[in-house]
Design a protein around this motif. Structure first.
Motif, PDB file in Angstrom:
ATOM      1  N   ARG A   1       0.815  -1.213   0.000  1.00 41.82           N
ATOM      2  CA  ARG A   1       0.000   0.000   0.000  1.00 41.82           C
ATOM      3  C   ARG A   1       0.855   1.273   0.000  1.00 41.82           C
ATOM      4  NH1 ARG A   1      -4.992   0.981  -0.429  1.00 41.82           N
ATOM      5  NH2 ARG A   1      -5.068   2.251   1.422  1.00 41.82           N
ATOM      6  N   ALA A   2       2.159   1.127   0.129  1.00 49.47           N
ATOM      7  CA  ALA A   2       3.042   2.292   0.197  1.00 49.47           C
ATOM      8  C   ALA A   2       3.049   3.088  -1.107  1.00 49.47           C
ATOM      9  CB  ALA A   2       4.460   1.873   0.569  1.00 49.47           C
ATOM     10  N   LEU A   3       2.805   2.430  -2.227  1.00 51.49           N
ATOM     11  CA  LEU A   3       2.801   3.103  -3.528  1.00 51.49           C
ATOM     12  C   LEU A   3       1.387   3.355  -4.032  1.00 51.49           C
ATOM     13  CD1 LEU A   3       5.582   1.102  -5.409  1.00 51.49           C
ATOM     14  CD2 LEU A   3       5.805   3.252  -4.216  1.00 51.49           C
ATOM     15  N   ARG A   4       0.420   3.358  -3.139  1.00 50.15           N
ATOM     16  CA  ARG A   4      -0.982   3.409  -3.568  1.00 50.15           C
ATOM     17  C   ARG A   4      -1.358   4.660  -4.339  1.00 50.15           C
ATOM     18  NH1 ARG A   4      -3.916   6.832  -0.913  1.00 50.15           N
ATOM     19  NH2 ARG A   4      -3.306   7.532   1.140  1.00 50.15           N
ATOM     20  N   THR A   5      -0.619   5.731  -4.187  1.00 50.78           N
ATOM     21  CA  THR A   5      -0.964   6.962  -4.913  1.00 50.78           C
ATOM     22  C   THR A   5      -0.489   6.935  -6.356  1.00 50.78           C
ATOM     23  OG1 THR A   5       1.039   8.063  -4.124  1.00 50.78           O
ATOM     24  CG2 THR A   5      -0.966   8.373  -2.821  1.00 50.78           C
ATOM     25  N   THR A   6       0.423   6.010  -6.686  1.00 51.10           N
ATOM     26  CA  THR A   6       0.961   5.984  -8.048  1.00 51.10           C
ATOM     27  C   THR A   6       0.782   4.648  -8.764  1.00 51.10           C
ATOM     28  OG1 THR A   6       3.139   5.422  -7.154  1.00 51.10           O
ATOM     29  CG2 THR A   6       2.699   7.757  -7.595  1.00 51.10           C
TER      30      THR A   6
ATOM     31  N   PHE B   1      11.584   2.714  -4.144  1.00 52.39           N
ATOM     32  CA  PHE B   1      11.109   2.020  -5.334  1.00 52.39           C
ATOM     33  C   PHE B   1      12.030   2.410  -6.482  1.00 52.39           C
ATOM     34  CE2 PHE B   1       8.271   2.271  -9.161  1.00 52.39           C
ATOM     35  CZ  PHE B   1       8.253   0.912  -9.404  1.00 52.39           C
ATOM     36  N   ASP B   2      12.724   1.449  -7.035  1.00 52.16           N
ATOM     37  CA  ASP B   2      13.697   1.693  -8.106  1.00 52.16           C
ATOM     38  C   ASP B   2      14.669   2.810  -7.746  1.00 52.16           C
ATOM     39  OD1 ASP B   2      12.684  -0.346  -9.650  1.00 52.16           O
ATOM     40  OD2 ASP B   2      11.498   0.968 -10.950  1.00 52.16           O
ATOM     41  N   GLY B   3      15.136   2.798  -6.492  1.00 49.89           N
ATOM     42  CA  GLY B   3      16.117   3.778  -6.042  1.00 49.89           C
ATOM     43  C   GLY B   3      15.556   5.120  -5.607  1.00 49.89           C
TER      44      GLY B   3
END
Length: 119
Positions: free
Chosen positions: A31-36, A73-75
């Motif tokens: 859920r950490a990347l839920r905005t993107t 995420f990816d650095g």
């Protein structure tokens, strides 16, 4: 204020989820990347080893984040705490006919575009 439209049914839309509402619960890594990104995309990124928690690859989408954990995420560093600690924001909105109740910006006449055009 959002103008009330004559057509459609009321839709309750949660624009942001809040970790603060239940401080004893910890956020799942996916859920950490839920905005993107979608949850499924994030799960794939976890299994590909592209998401790091405190410098270590996340091992499972079910892993939980603690306040102070760093997520990359990816650095790129992800500011997940700021997004999750905002209070809930609810809108009561009479959805016009023809507007799709989705946050997917690729869909024409989606609810987010309608709400942002209201000011």
């Amino acid at each position: 204020l959002i103008e009330r439209h004559a057509m459609g049914l009321f839709a309750y839309i949660c624009l942001a989820a809040a970790l603060a509402a239940a401080p004893d619960k910890r956020l799942r890594v996916n859920r950490a990347l839920r905005t993107t990104h979608s949850r499924r995309q994030t799960n794939r990124f976890i299994f590909e080893g592209r998401i790091l928690v405190n410098g270590v690859p996340a091992v499972s989408p079910d892993s939980r984040l603690n306040i102070g954990d760093t997520v990359e995420f990816d650095g790129q560093s992800i500011a997940w705490e700021e997004a999750e600690l905002e209070p809930h924001r609810y809108l009561k909105f009479n959805k016009p006919e023809g507007v799709v109740c989705t946050t997917d910006r690729r869909v024409g006449q989606n609810i987010i575009d309608v709400l942002t055009s209201c000011g």
